[in-house]
Every structure is written in C-alpha cells, then in structure tokens.
Write a protein that holds these residues in place. Structure first.
Motif, PDB file in Angstrom:
ATOM      1  N   VAL A  30      32.016  85.392   5.783  1.00  0.00           N
ATOM      2  CA  VAL A  30      30.970  84.368   5.664  1.00  0.00           C
ATOM      3  C   VAL A  30      30.298  84.158   7.022  1.00  0.00           C
ATOM      4  CG1 VAL A  30      30.535  81.907   5.242  1.00  0.00           C
ATOM      5  CG2 VAL A  30      31.984  83.211   3.669  1.00  0.00           C
ATOM      6  N   HIS A  31      31.082  84.124   8.082  1.00  0.00           N
ATOM      7  CA  HIS A  31      30.527  83.960   9.430  1.00  0.00           C
ATOM      8  C   HIS A  31      29.524  85.069   9.734  1.00  0.00           C
ATOM      9  CE1 HIS A  31      30.121  83.481  13.729  1.00  0.00           C
ATOM     10  NE2 HIS A  31      30.482  84.744  13.859  1.00  0.00           N
ATOM     11  N   GLN A  32      29.936  86.308   9.490  1.00  0.00           N
ATOM     12  CA  GLN A  32      29.057  87.443   9.801  1.00  0.00           C
ATOM     13  C   GLN A  32      27.779  87.409   8.958  1.00  0.00           C
ATOM     14  OE1 GLN A  32      31.982  90.623   9.255  1.00  0.00           O
ATOM     15  NE2 GLN A  32      31.703  91.118  11.418  1.00  0.00           N
ATOM     16  N   ALA A  33      27.924  87.139   7.671  1.00  0.00           N
ATOM     17  CA  ALA A  33      26.750  87.106   6.785  1.00  0.00           C
ATOM     18  C   ALA A  33      25.806  85.963   7.162  1.00  0.00           C
ATOM     19  CB  ALA A  33      27.198  86.973   5.332  1.00  0.00           C
ATOM     20  N   ALA A  34      26.372  84.800   7.433  1.00  0.00           N
ATOM     21  CA  ALA A  34      25.548  83.645   7.798  1.00  0.00           C
ATOM     22  C   ALA A  34      24.842  83.889   9.128  1.00  0.00           C
ATOM     23  CB  ALA A  34      26.408  82.380   7.863  1.00  0.00           C
ATOM     24  N   LEU A  42      26.165  77.269   9.318  1.00  0.00           N
ATOM     25  CA  LEU A  42      27.168  77.768   8.373  1.00  0.00           C
ATOM     26  C   LEU A  42      28.089  78.774   9.051  1.00  0.00           C
ATOM     27  CD1 LEU A  42      28.401  78.010   5.552  1.00  0.00           C
ATOM     28  CD2 LEU A  42      26.611  79.692   5.013  1.00  0.00           C
ATOM     29  N   ALA A  43      27.538  79.630   9.891  1.00  0.00           N
ATOM     30  CA  ALA A  43      28.351  80.613  10.616  1.00  0.00           C
ATOM     31  C   ALA A  43      29.380  79.912  11.494  1.00  0.00           C
ATOM     32  CB  ALA A  43      27.450  81.516  11.466  1.00  0.00           C
ATOM     33  N   ALA A  48      34.936  78.210  12.621  1.00  0.00           N
ATOM     34  CA  ALA A  48      35.887  77.130  12.932  1.00  0.00           C
ATOM     35  C   ALA A  48      36.964  77.015  11.866  1.00  0.00           C
ATOM     36  CB  ALA A  48      35.141  75.803  13.077  1.00  0.00           C
ATOM     37  N   SER A  49      36.599  77.198  10.612  1.00  0.00           N
ATOM     38  CA  SER A  49      37.566  77.114   9.522  1.00  0.00           C
ATOM     39  C   SER A  49      38.616  78.220   9.626  1.00  0.00           C
ATOM     40  CB  SER A  49      36.841  77.192   8.176  1.00  0.00           C
ATOM     41  OG  SER A  49      37.762  77.143   7.119  1.00  0.00           O
ATOM     42  N   GLY A  50      38.173  79.430   9.914  1.00  0.00           N
ATOM     43  CA  GLY A  50      39.110  80.549  10.066  1.00  0.00           C
ATOM     44  C   GLY A  50      40.027  80.359  11.262  1.00  0.00           C
ATOM     45  N   ALA A  51      39.473  79.927  12.389  1.00  0.00           N
ATOM     46  CA  ALA A  51      40.282  79.699  13.586  1.00  0.00           C
ATOM     47  C   ALA A  51      41.277  78.564  13.358  1.00  0.00           C
ATOM     48  CB  ALA A  51      39.386  79.391  14.779  1.00  0.00           C
TER      49      ALA A  51
END
Length: 93
Positions: A30-34, A42-43, A48-51
């Motif tokens: 999602v980060h990469q796509a955003a 959004l990225a 932050a959510s993944g970390a």
C-alpha cells in the motif's frame, strides 16, 4: 470472549492464507502504490502501520529468530529503512 478471539484469529489467518501475504507486506505494498500515485498521506500511514506492527511483534519473536525477523526479511528491512528515513526527514524539517 475467548471464542470470539479464536474466531477472529482464524479469520485473520484465512485472509493471510488467501492472499499469501502478511500485514507488513500489505502495508509495504500500500505504501509503494500510494507513493507512486502521489497519495503521500496514505503512504505515510501505511508505512507507520507496518513499522508499528514490527515494533509490537518484536518482543514476541524468539531470540533465535530475532536477527532474521529484523534484518534478513526483505520487506521488514525495506519498511524499517524507509520508516527511519522518513522519521529523520520529518525531524529535520
């Protein structure tokens, strides 16, 4: 309540098995796509959510696997590096 948690965990595992990726991998995707789509807010949220997930999971990883979990998993490595760079960039701004 325990039954509810058990069903919820089972559902989460089914979702992971169905799509073949972990929450961290999904956050990275999602980060990469955003980021590519110019949706920087959004990225940043996905990053932050993944970390955050990695940070919360770390205490539960057996010592024998901690090195691999933190430094050899390519998605964890990339996500943590980007997150650290973003935090240091934010601190400098």
């Amino acid at each position: 309540r325990d039954l509810h948690l058990s069903i919820r965990r089972q559902r989460q595992m089914c979702i992971r098995d169905r799509y073949g990726m972990s929450r961290v991998e999904l956050c990275w995707l999602v980060h990469q796509a955003a980021q590519a789509g110019g949706r920087h807010e959004l990225a940043a949220i996905a990053l932050a959510s993944g970390a955050d997930w990695i940070d919360r999971a770390r205490p539960h990883v057996p010592a024998a696997f901690l090195e691999s979990f933190m430094h050899r998993h390519p998605v964890h490595q990339a996500l943590l590096a980007r997150s650290a760079a973003q935090r240091s960039g934010s601190a400098a701004a």
